[in-house]
Design an enzyme around this catalytic site. Sequence first.
Site, PDB file in Angstrom:
ATOM      1  N   LYS A 109      48.027  12.454  25.515  1.00 29.58           N
ATOM      2  CA  LYS A 109      47.130  13.610  25.399  1.00 29.58           C
ATOM      3  C   LYS A 109      47.978  14.795  25.021  1.00 29.58           C
ATOM      4  CE  LYS A 109      42.826  13.949  26.748  1.00 29.58           C
ATOM      5  NZ  LYS A 109      41.893  12.945  26.374  1.00 29.58           N
TER       6      LYS A 109
HETATM    7  N1  GLU Z   1      39.623  12.686  23.616  1.00 32.55           N
HETATM    8  C1  GLU Z   1      38.888  11.466  23.783  1.00 32.55           C
HETATM    9  C2  GLU Z   1      39.111  10.878  25.165  1.00 32.55           C
HETATM   10  O1  GLU Z   1      39.460  11.576  26.085  1.00 32.55           O
HETATM   11  C3  GLU Z   1      39.136  10.468  22.662  1.00 32.55           C
HETATM   12  C4  GLU Z   1      40.556  10.068  22.458  1.00 32.55           C
HETATM   13  C5  GLU Z   1      40.736   9.220  21.179  1.00 32.55           C
HETATM   14  O2  GLU Z   1      39.760   8.911  20.536  1.00 32.55           O
HETATM   15  O3  GLU Z   1      41.879   8.896  20.891  1.00 32.55           O
HETATM   16  O4  GLU Z   1      38.873   9.727  25.403  1.00 32.55           O
END
Ligand code: GLU
Length: 421
Positions: A109
């Site tokens: 993240k």
């Molecule tokens: N931000 C989204 C999550 O927390 C998607 C992450 C992604 O698609 O890589 O799952």
Amino acid sequence: MLDELLQSPAYVMACQQYDRVADFLDIGQSERVRTKMPKRAFIVSVPTRMDDGHTEMFTGYRVQHHLSVGPTKGGLRYHPDVTLGEVAALAMWMSWKCSLSGLPYGGAKGGITCDPRKMSRGELERMTRRFTQEMIPFIGPHVDVMAPDLGTNEQVMAWMMDTYSMHEGNPVPQIVTGKPLSLGGSAGRREATGRGVAYLVNRVLDHLNMKSEGTRVVVQGFGNVGSIAAQQLYRFGAKIIGVSDFSGGIHNPNGLNVNKLIDYAAQHGTLEGSQEDGDRVTNEQLLQLECDVLVPAALERQITEKNVGKIRCRILAEAANGPTTIEADNVLRQRDDIFLIPDVLCNAGGVIVSYFEWVQDLQSFFWTEAEVNDKLYRQLEAAYQQVLQMARKNKLYMRDAALALGISRIALAKQVRGLFP
Ligand code: GLU
């Protein structure tokens, strides 16, 4: 130790969740430290020329949790409260989420501490491009693949893809997911998280012998995830009796017109000022409304020890990442009147279709939206069945069952690979 630098309420929460499950799985000490701690954490300065000519120094973060089975995967968040510790917790949750759904990814993240609502399009573009440039040594289609999260969208992904591609000298669509369709995005990616939430809510309604027709739903958060989840459930015949965003919420026991609210939010960037009929409520009051399905789809740590006793729903569908604090969770696990769909399962639809997007980009062969949705539902159904079975067989709380599946697979992969050198 890296651990000390990551300290934050969200990180402590993720570690406590991990420890409880590692005790249940009886993971040995050496495997435990390797499986829990993030692999890498980056902090970068992001100098950005603002419209008035001055240079603003933003801080950007990226945490890559583990690289044992494939590249790391996860969103990029633009929000004033972003910290390294928060991003680390979100990376851990991504790992367990990907593992539970059988995706060949570790979690990651990232984020930039900023208020995108107060920035112009030009400022956002320059900040995004500079952040991508700073990240180039640490990302790649087989190293770390970013996607949208809170405060970012398809356009941000397009700028990232362009910046990375200019550096490589050729188009590299597989460097990010959640891109516009015109750049190799996947059909159905934008709707995938909300669609997955609605699918799982319907499966659990079935499981509890409840009908979707007339089910009373409350949704906290009206961004991409909350609004699409509400819209999908509305389509299945549910009554959306409450929605909110950062500006507050609207409650109408007779049901709200979700499509009108979506149009309003798209036009004004907020629900504030909408003429939709209903009582105005705060976010706190919204969480306490009597309903059948409560969907927290905003930030983490919204359901706390203060309000958990006042929550009145049959199903709690965690569309947000980490919406329930450990203290609240300890109360929830005793409340058998509430059926929990834990975050790592509930919102997995987004990253599942991100995986499909990455696969399509790698092979330059694209699927129809019907194919994408069909594959999404199959993958979610498999994860849901596995969690249900795990919970039943071991008499586990749904969150523990989901995390046990996710974490045990990562521990196994690490154990089989062995410790280098
Ligand atoms: N931000 C989204 C999550 O927390 C998607 C992450 C992604 O698609 O890589 O799952």
